[in-house]
Design a protein around this motif. Structure first.
Motif, PDB file in Angstrom:
ATOM      1  N   MET A  33       0.847  -1.200   0.000  1.00  0.00           N
ATOM      2  CA  MET A  33       0.000   0.000   0.000  1.00  0.00           C
ATOM      3  C   MET A  33       0.881   1.249   0.000  1.00  0.00           C
ATOM      4  O   MET A  33       0.639   2.200  -0.745  1.00  0.00           O
ATOM      5  N   ALA A  34       1.899   1.235   0.847  1.00  0.00           N
ATOM      6  CA  ALA A  34       2.815   2.384   0.895  1.00  0.00           C
ATOM      7  C   ALA A  34       3.546   2.540  -0.435  1.00  0.00           C
ATOM      8  O   ALA A  34       3.798   3.663  -0.892  1.00  0.00           O
ATOM      9  N   ALA A  35       3.871   1.399  -1.070  1.00  0.00           N
ATOM     10  CA  ALA A  35       4.568   1.450  -2.366  1.00  0.00           C
ATOM     11  C   ALA A  35       3.691   2.111  -3.417  1.00  0.00           C
ATOM     12  O   ALA A  35       4.143   2.967  -4.185  1.00  0.00           O
ATOM     13  N   ASP A  36       2.400   1.740  -3.436  1.00  0.00           N
ATOM     14  CA  ASP A  36       1.486   2.372  -4.392  1.00  0.00           C
ATOM     15  C   ASP A  36       1.241   3.838  -4.051  1.00  0.00           C
ATOM     16  O   ASP A  36       1.067   4.670  -4.941  1.00  0.00           O
ATOM     17  N   LEU A  37       1.215   4.157  -2.759  1.00  0.00           N
ATOM     18  CA  LEU A  37       1.004   5.555  -2.362  1.00  0.00           C
ATOM     19  C   LEU A  37       2.133   6.441  -2.896  1.00  0.00           C
ATOM     20  O   LEU A  37       1.901   7.543  -3.388  1.00  0.00           O
ATOM     21  N   LEU A  38       3.346   5.925  -2.809  1.00  0.00           N
ATOM     22  CA  LEU A  38       4.500   6.652  -3.327  1.00  0.00           C
ATOM     23  C   LEU A  38       4.324   6.920  -4.824  1.00  0.00           C
ATOM     24  O   LEU A  38       4.539   8.043  -5.307  1.00  0.00           O
ATOM     25  N   ASN A  80      -3.508  -1.241  -4.810  1.00  0.00           N
ATOM     26  CA  ASN A  80      -3.383  -1.284  -3.347  1.00  0.00           C
ATOM     27  C   ASN A  80      -3.904  -0.023  -2.673  1.00  0.00           C
ATOM     28  O   ASN A  80      -3.878   0.084  -1.449  1.00  0.00           O
ATOM     29  N   LEU A  81      -4.363   0.953  -3.508  1.00  0.00           N
ATOM     30  CA  LEU A  81      -4.957   2.163  -2.942  1.00  0.00           C
ATOM     31  C   LEU A  81      -6.457   2.219  -3.205  1.00  0.00           C
ATOM     32  O   LEU A  81      -7.094   3.245  -2.952  1.00  0.00           O
ATOM     33  N   ALA A  82      -7.011   1.104  -3.750  1.00  0.00           N
ATOM     34  CA  ALA A  82      -8.450   1.086  -4.028  1.00  0.00           C
ATOM     35  C   ALA A  82      -9.214   1.442  -2.757  1.00  0.00           C
ATOM     36  O   ALA A  82     -10.215   2.155  -2.783  1.00  0.00           O
TER      37      ALA A  82
END
Lengths: 397, 352
Positions: A33-38, A80-82
């Motif tokens: 999730m953090a990876a997609d947020l970045l 992962n940010l859905a």
């Protein structure tokens, strides 16, 4: 895990100030999730706009608030940010922690969340950034098990917060941490189940330095003060003189009411107590020599809020002096809060903050309705127009 | 089922022994060096607080790192400040220098006390907000990098408090800061009628507009916007996803200065707008950082000792502020909203 590049955000890893991008990358190594947020944030930097859908209601059992729903508007690209919801966790008074409690919070968020957090949000909560809907309940259950609870959101009492107070400040005129903890626990229903016209914030500052910025950003500002005279230690005054402090220029000349007199021959500092308006300036400059008085309490102000919608308001003095006593469980403050909430509930429109309701209905009607006496401390100066809404029962007919 | 409504943990369980023993008994404090507070109690007990800047948006591993440091030097206790700094609480004076050495080694900045810049209070921005007109963390990082010399020193005329809000909802309540940076829109909402029809209470949407620019349209079961009346506050977008107001080309930042919340010397005051718009030049917002730097430089050069930004400007006059900084004045800086009158000059005394 992050194979894709983030050239724009990488620019924000340069420079001496600690970088949030470095923190995001640290979380991204362990958490998708953090990876997609970045990557989504990199996209926002490129597009120059946010990529979150509007709103969304999610929650945990028994609560009407405390969780903020958040969904990416690019869920195909960043699956992962859905769902990427925020949990607000009520901080301990004064933001004090032991490391055992902090590590527990981290472990829970490692298990259920993105591994990213804010210490703290603007209202005061610990902000746990990013989790899926299905993880909300199990995460909450573990927070609860660890002794933590949700904070407020929506049209409810928002998590109260306070300054460091008597835990580490000699200026504190009342026990901000204890009042904050007491009020928070007394009004759990008001915090967790939205039922008002709009949000309501309370902040507790121990003195007029107002380290929680209560006057600017809380509907109810509780600001510590005293009713008698400041106390001056003449030996300590002489020490400051010996150290080279220009008391005349930096203390007396800056006193807003010119209440301080410095005798250059005797090196004594005296105060005209009835002229002092307790602004804290002299105490701030000479904390070793000047202390607040002994008859301590708080000034209660109402109506503070920021820009939306009528303009920003600063809180208005409503009760010039209230004793805040642990012995009677802060009964006077609680009675006061219940009274104004009842009035606001009856008079406020949807999404109208207390200050806007009072402004629309009129301060004089508000004071009459809630039974508070009008006193000159409430105004900088009286009205300049003659348009009094005379209560007709005061007129001889 | 988990227990509900238990409230926060009791703060007494979070206090280090030196604070528990001296609770309410602190006598005075000193600032022996930038970033370090020394509190002395009536009984002579001494507590050092070491203030460290944090980016606020942090990983749990960062928090664990803070815990490691607190375990090593502070008996396992620490606190955060209202401006998102971390404070390490040292009861044992012999641990102060080793703590400072370790913080330096880890690249954690110590400062933010006395006449310095403290951490910038800010909102979520593009990281997690659904209505932002600008980002938050990025601008804050760029400004703190630029003003870094003033964090770890105490050479400013007075304290400098900067706040940033990524839209006019101002979750960060930046509006009473020495310098406030506020995300602003400049174009009216674009109506998605389908979204308005589906998920919006029309009367609430109409009522949300402070200038009465939104009217219901019974024919379309949606609304119409009188664009001439719109001042782009974005409150309608908060009410309805159908009132799309984000506009990458035209959104940006305004800069307001001279506010404060402390009552010391002068009453708390609002920040006043001096620059109506600067572009969102990600990733480092050079126009914004340069404007902030210029304002700070002129204040440092001209203010008297102890004068907050707003106190300095009120003493010299706002007209003088514009001439000293070279910031252009325009009609956009003259209020034409509802509480404007008190800002118009009604005296023949001013400076050229």
């Amino acid at each position: 895990m992050t194979e894709k590049k983030t050239p724009l955000l990488d620019e924000l890893e340069k420079g001496p100030w600690p970088s949030f991008v470095t923190e995001m990358k640290r979380a991204a190594e362990k958490n998708p999730m953090a990876a997609d947020l970045l990557l989504q944030l990199e996209r926002s930097y490129k597009d120059r706009k946010g990529h979150w859908k509007h709103g969304g209601i999610v929650g945990v059992r028994g609560y009407g608030g405390g969780v903020i729903g958040r969904y990416s508007d690019l869920p195909e690209e960043f699956p992962n940010l859905a769902e990427f919801h925020t949990m607000r966790i009520n901080q301990p008074s004064g933001w004090f922690y032991n490391t055992k409690a902090l590590r527990t919070i981290c472990d829970i968020w490692e298990k259920y969340g993105s591994g990213l957090t804010n210490f703290h949000g603007s209202t005061g909560d610990i902000i746990m950034l990013g989790t899926k809907t299905e993880n909300l309940q199990p995460a909450f259950d573990e927070f609860s098990e660890a002794g933590f609870d949700l904070g407020g959101s929506g049209s409810d009492l928002r998590t109260p917060s306070c300054c460091v107070g008597p835990a580490r400040c000699e200026y504190a005129c009342y026990d901000t941490l204890d009042v904050c903890h007491n009020i928070t626990n007394t009004f759990q229903d008001e915090i967790h189940r939205p039922m008002w016209p709009y949000k309501f914030k309370i902040k507790f500052s121990g003195c007029a330095n107002d380290c929680t910025a209560s006057i600017a950003r809380s509907d109810c500002s509780v600001i510590g003060t005293w009713r008698d005279s400041i106390k001056i230690d003449q030996d300590a005054v002489k020490e400051y003189v010996a150290q080279g402090l220009n008391i005349q220029e930096l203390v007396c000349d800056k006193c807003p009411t010119r209440a301080l007199k410095f005798n250059h021959e005797t090196k004594e500092l005296t105060v005209i107590a009835e002229d002092c308006s307790r602004c804290m300036h002299c105490i701030n400059v000479m904390p070793k020599a000047i202390r607040p008085g002994q008859e301590k309490g708080a000034t209660i102000l109402l109506g503070g809020k920021s820009t939306i919608v009528l303009s920003a308001f600063m809180s208005w003095v409503i009760v010039p002096f209230m004793k805040l006593e642990k012995e009677n469980d802060y009964a006077e403050l609680k009675e006061f809060l219940n009274k104004i909430w009842e009035w606001w509930d009856e008079n406020g429109k949807t999404r109208e903050r207390l200050g806007e309701t009072i402004y629309r209905v009129g301060m004089s009607k508000f004071l009459r309705d809630v039974g508070l006496p009008a006193v000159p401390q409430m105004v900088f100066r009286p009205r300049a127009n003659p348009y009094v809404f005379w209560p007709q029962e005061e007129i001889e007919k | 089922m988990a227990k509900i409504d238990i409230g926060p943990p009791h703060f007494k369980d979070m206090l280090p022994p030196v604070i528990k023993e001296n609770y309410g008994k602190w006598k005075y404090h000193e600032i022996p060096r930038p970033g370090v507070l020394k509190h002395v109690s009536e009984d002579g007990a001494v507590l050092y607080s070491v203030r460290v800047g944090s980016p606020r948006l942090v990983s749990i591993d960062f928090v664990r790192e803070l815990c490691d440091i607190a375990d090593k030097y502070c008996d396992g206790y620490l606190r955060f400040t209202s401006r998102n700094n971390v404070e390490f609480l040292v009861g044992d004076e012999s641990k102060l220098e080793p703590l400072l050495a370790e913080l330096a080694e880890r690249g954690l900045p110590v400062g933010g006390t006395g006449p310095s810049i403290s951490n910038i209070v800010h909102t979520q921005g593009w990281v997690h907000c659904h209505t932002p007109a600008t980002d938050s963390s990025g601008i804050v990082k760029a400004i703190m990098d630029d003003l870094y010399e003033y964090f770890g020193s105490m050479k400013l005329p007075a304290k400098l408090r900067i706040g940033l809000a990524c839209c006019l909802n101002m979750c960060g309540a930046a509006h009473c800061s020495d310098i406030a940076i506020v995300g602003v829109h400049r174009t009216p909402p674009r109506i998605d009628h389908e979204k308005v029809q589906k998920g919006t209470e029309i009367p609430s949407l109409v009522a949300s507009c402070p200038t009465g620019a939104i009217r219901p349209n019974p024919k379309t079961k949606s609304v119409v916007v009188n664009e001439e009346k719109c001042m782009y506050c974005g409150n309608c977008y908060t009410m309805s996803p159908g009132m799309e107001i984000l506009d990458p080309k035209n959104d940006g930042c305004a800069i307001l200065v001279g506010g404060k919340t402390s009552n010391a010397r002068t009453a708390p005051s609002f920040s006043r707008m001096v620059i109506p718009f600067l572009p969102n030049n990600a990733p480092r917002w050079p126009e914004v950082t340069e404007a902030v730097r210029k304002i700070v430089d002129v204040w440092v050069k001209n203010a008297r000792q102890g004068e907050r930004m707003g106190e300095w400007i009120e003493r010299i006059g706002w007209e003088k502020f514009f001439s000293l900084t070279g910031i252009p004045f325009s009609e956009k800086l003259i209020d034409d909203y509802i509480f404007s009158r008190e800002t118009f000059r009604t005296a023949a005394t001013f400076k050229f």
